[in-house]
Scaffold this motif. Structure first.
Motif, mmCIF file in Angstrom:
data_model
loop_
_atom_site.group_PDB
_atom_site.id
_atom_site.type_symbol
_atom_site.label_atom_id
_atom_site.label_comp_id
_atom_site.label_asym_id
_atom_site.label_seq_id
_atom_site.Cartn_x
_atom_site.Cartn_y
_atom_site.Cartn_z
ATOM 1 N N UNK A 56 0.815 -1.226 0.000
ATOM 2 C CA UNK A 56 0.000 0.000 0.000
ATOM 3 C C UNK A 56 0.846 1.272 0.000
ATOM 4 N N UNK A 57 0.147 2.391 -0.172
ATOM 5 C CA UNK A 57 0.691 3.739 0.068
ATOM 6 C C UNK A 57 1.890 4.089 -0.817
ATOM 7 N N UNK A 58 1.841 3.714 -2.076
ATOM 8 C CA UNK A 58 2.900 4.106 -3.000
ATOM 9 C C UNK A 58 2.459 5.328 -3.798
ATOM 10 N N UNK A 59 3.441 6.119 -4.256
ATOM 11 C CA UNK A 59 3.151 7.342 -4.992
ATOM 12 C C UNK A 59 3.959 7.429 -6.275
ATOM 13 N N UNK A 60 3.877 8.565 -6.976
ATOM 14 C CA UNK A 60 4.570 8.720 -8.263
ATOM 15 C C UNK A 60 6.071 8.454 -8.202
ATOM 16 N N UNK A 61 6.707 8.820 -7.096
ATOM 17 C CA UNK A 61 8.159 8.647 -6.998
ATOM 18 C C UNK A 61 8.568 7.186 -6.820
ATOM 19 N N UNK A 62 7.599 6.293 -6.617
ATOM 20 C CA UNK A 62 7.914 4.881 -6.384
ATOM 21 C C UNK A 62 7.913 4.045 -7.662
ATOM 22 N N UNK A 63 7.481 4.632 -8.795
ATOM 23 C CA UNK A 63 7.318 3.858 -10.020
ATOM 24 C C UNK A 63 8.222 4.369 -11.134
ATOM 25 N N UNK A 64 8.529 3.475 -12.052
ATOM 26 C CA UNK A 64 9.235 3.821 -13.285
ATOM 27 C C UNK A 64 8.477 3.178 -14.438
ATOM 28 N N UNK A 65 8.027 3.998 -15.391
ATOM 29 C CA UNK A 65 7.359 3.497 -16.593
ATOM 30 C C UNK A 65 8.268 3.755 -17.788
ATOM 31 N N UNK A 66 8.465 2.731 -18.589
ATOM 32 C CA UNK A 66 9.297 2.869 -19.790
ATOM 33 C C UNK A 66 8.508 2.437 -21.019
ATOM 34 N N UNK A 67 8.645 3.205 -22.080
ATOM 35 C CA UNK A 67 8.088 2.839 -23.380
ATOM 36 C C UNK A 67 9.251 2.645 -24.345
ATOM 37 N N UNK A 68 9.385 1.411 -24.827
ATOM 38 C CA UNK A 68 10.537 1.078 -25.679
ATOM 39 C C UNK A 68 11.837 1.547 -25.030
ATOM 40 N N UNK A 69 11.929 1.318 -23.714
ATOM 41 C CA UNK A 69 13.105 1.611 -22.895
ATOM 42 C C UNK A 69 13.335 3.102 -22.645
ATOM 43 N N UNK A 267 -5.903 -8.285 -7.639
ATOM 44 C CA UNK A 267 -6.671 -7.548 -8.635
ATOM 45 C C UNK A 267 -7.509 -6.432 -8.016
ATOM 46 N N UNK A 268 -7.932 -6.615 -6.789
ATOM 47 C CA UNK A 268 -8.760 -5.594 -6.138
ATOM 48 C C UNK A 268 -7.941 -4.559 -5.370
ATOM 49 N N UNK A 269 -6.620 -4.642 -5.454
ATOM 50 C CA UNK A 269 -5.745 -3.667 -4.789
ATOM 51 C C UNK A 269 -4.677 -3.142 -5.755
ATOM 52 N N UNK A 270 -5.084 -2.896 -6.982
ATOM 53 C CA UNK A 270 -4.151 -2.370 -7.969
ATOM 54 C C UNK A 270 -4.093 -0.840 -7.914
ATOM 55 N N UNK A 271 -3.008 -0.308 -8.480
ATOM 56 C CA UNK A 271 -2.849 1.142 -8.635
ATOM 57 C C UNK A 271 -3.196 1.543 -10.068
ATOM 58 N N UNK A 272 -3.674 2.766 -10.208
ATOM 59 C CA UNK A 272 -3.788 3.391 -11.519
ATOM 60 C C UNK A 272 -2.621 4.361 -11.651
ATOM 61 N N UNK A 273 -1.675 4.026 -12.503
ATOM 62 C CA UNK A 273 -0.475 4.845 -12.707
ATOM 63 C C UNK A 273 -0.639 5.610 -14.014
ATOM 64 N N UNK A 274 -0.651 6.937 -13.920
ATOM 65 C CA UNK A 274 -0.825 7.799 -15.094
ATOM 66 C C UNK A 274 0.503 8.489 -15.403
ATOM 67 N N UNK A 275 0.886 8.462 -16.672
ATOM 68 C CA UNK A 275 2.169 9.037 -17.071
ATOM 69 C C UNK A 275 2.003 9.833 -18.366
ATOM 70 N N UNK A 276 3.034 10.600 -18.712
ATOM 71 C CA UNK A 276 3.002 11.457 -19.898
ATOM 72 C C UNK A 276 3.743 10.778 -21.044
#
Length: 306
Positions: A56-69, A267-276
């Protein structure tokens, strides 16, 4: 006589005029030419600790999203509020006959875990023995789903049509415009009778924007001598990984209920991660998500854009 100016004065005036023209040109170009616009894209993301429990309790600074690296800017992170459309796909072929009791208990745990929340998630029960058959259509009515457990039994002298079932369920998701489609399969090591190729299955899942999860009784399939067995094995490996799903093996069927309860909890405890994402002519071939904290299991499914 008219007043005259020196050559130096004339040149200075011309330089000032030129500078003003250049400055105005820059301002006009800056105003008229829009900045390179970015699009917002999102992913449904599971984050599990070593015990398999959601973190629980994760935020934007906890994730890394990569598109084609290429790393993308994380804009926001929050809980998912979109209801699930979950197809619980159950092997009801002859190979499941010794495990029906455990399979039923596992289905009960999954149903209770998914429909016992404040969000009205929907579940469908689908048997894939003999042919894909809807036992209970999509509903958030827990009592109706639990009543349908009695329809789970092994069809004698039948094989599994799991790959057919995945393709049919995916097409159904697309037709219904399901916003958060998921396929969870309880599989056995029996023969696969679907005459399908793994790329057909993956294309159907991608078109629907669905994630594919498998909990299999016994070790991974080893029958790769037949085309059906080979495509089944490849699908289990690739389709789960490419759609942000999980592929678990339980050595004993008695472990199924706890594992399906864990899947429902994930499945019932997923995050919605939005990125640019910058505007581009060609969409990325591969999108990955990870956590900056070590020792966490992260899975993500791209939200299908409208």
């Amino acid at each position: 006589m008219p007043k005259t100016e020196t050559y130096t004065h004339l040149m200075t005036g011309r330089r000032v005029l030129s500078a003003v023209v250049v400055l105005l040109t820059i301002v006009l170009l800056h105003t008229s030419a829009p900045r390179a616009q970015t699009l917002q894209r999102s992913m449904y993301v599971s984050v599990l600790d070593a015990s398999g429990a959601p973190v629980p309790d994760l935020g934007p600074s906890d994730f890394v999203v990569r598109e084609d690296n290429l790393a993308r800017e994380i804009l926001k992170v929050g809980p998912v509020e979109t209801p699930l459309s979950a197809a619980l796909m159950i092997d009801t072929s002859a190979a499941s006959r010794n495990n029906v009791r455990d399979i039923r208990e596992a289905a009960i745990e999954f149903i209770k875990g998914v429909t016992g929340t404040d969000i009205k998630h929907q579940v469908a029960l689908i048997g894939v023995g003999e042919r894909p058959t809807v036992l209970v259509d999509y509903t958030s009515d827990q009592a109706k789903l639990l009543k349908g457990i009695g329809l789970i039994y092994a069809h004698e002298q039948s094989g599994a049509y799991l790959l057919d079932g995945v393709i049919e369920a995916s097409k159904g998701f697309k037709k219904r415009e399901a916003q958060r489609p998921v396929i969870v399969s309880i599989a056995t090591r029996g023969p696969e009778f679907s005459n399908r190729y793994h790329d057909q299955v993956e294309t159907a899942l991608k078109d629907a924007g669905a994630s594919f999860h498998i909990v299999m009784i016994g070790p991974p399939p080893t029958d790769v001598t037949s085309n059906e067995g080979r495509e089944r094995a490849i699908t289990f490996d690739m389709a789960t990984a490419d759609t942000g799903g999980r592929y678990d093996n339980v050595l004993a069927a008695s472990a199924l209920p706890d594992r399906l309860k864990q899947v429902a909890n994930e499945l019932t405890h997923q995050y919605l991660v939005t990125y640019a994402r910058p505007q581009m002519l060609i969409p990325p071939e591969k999108i990955t998500v990870s956590a900056k904290k070590p020792d966490l299991v992260v899975r993500g499914t791209a939200v299908k854009s409208k």
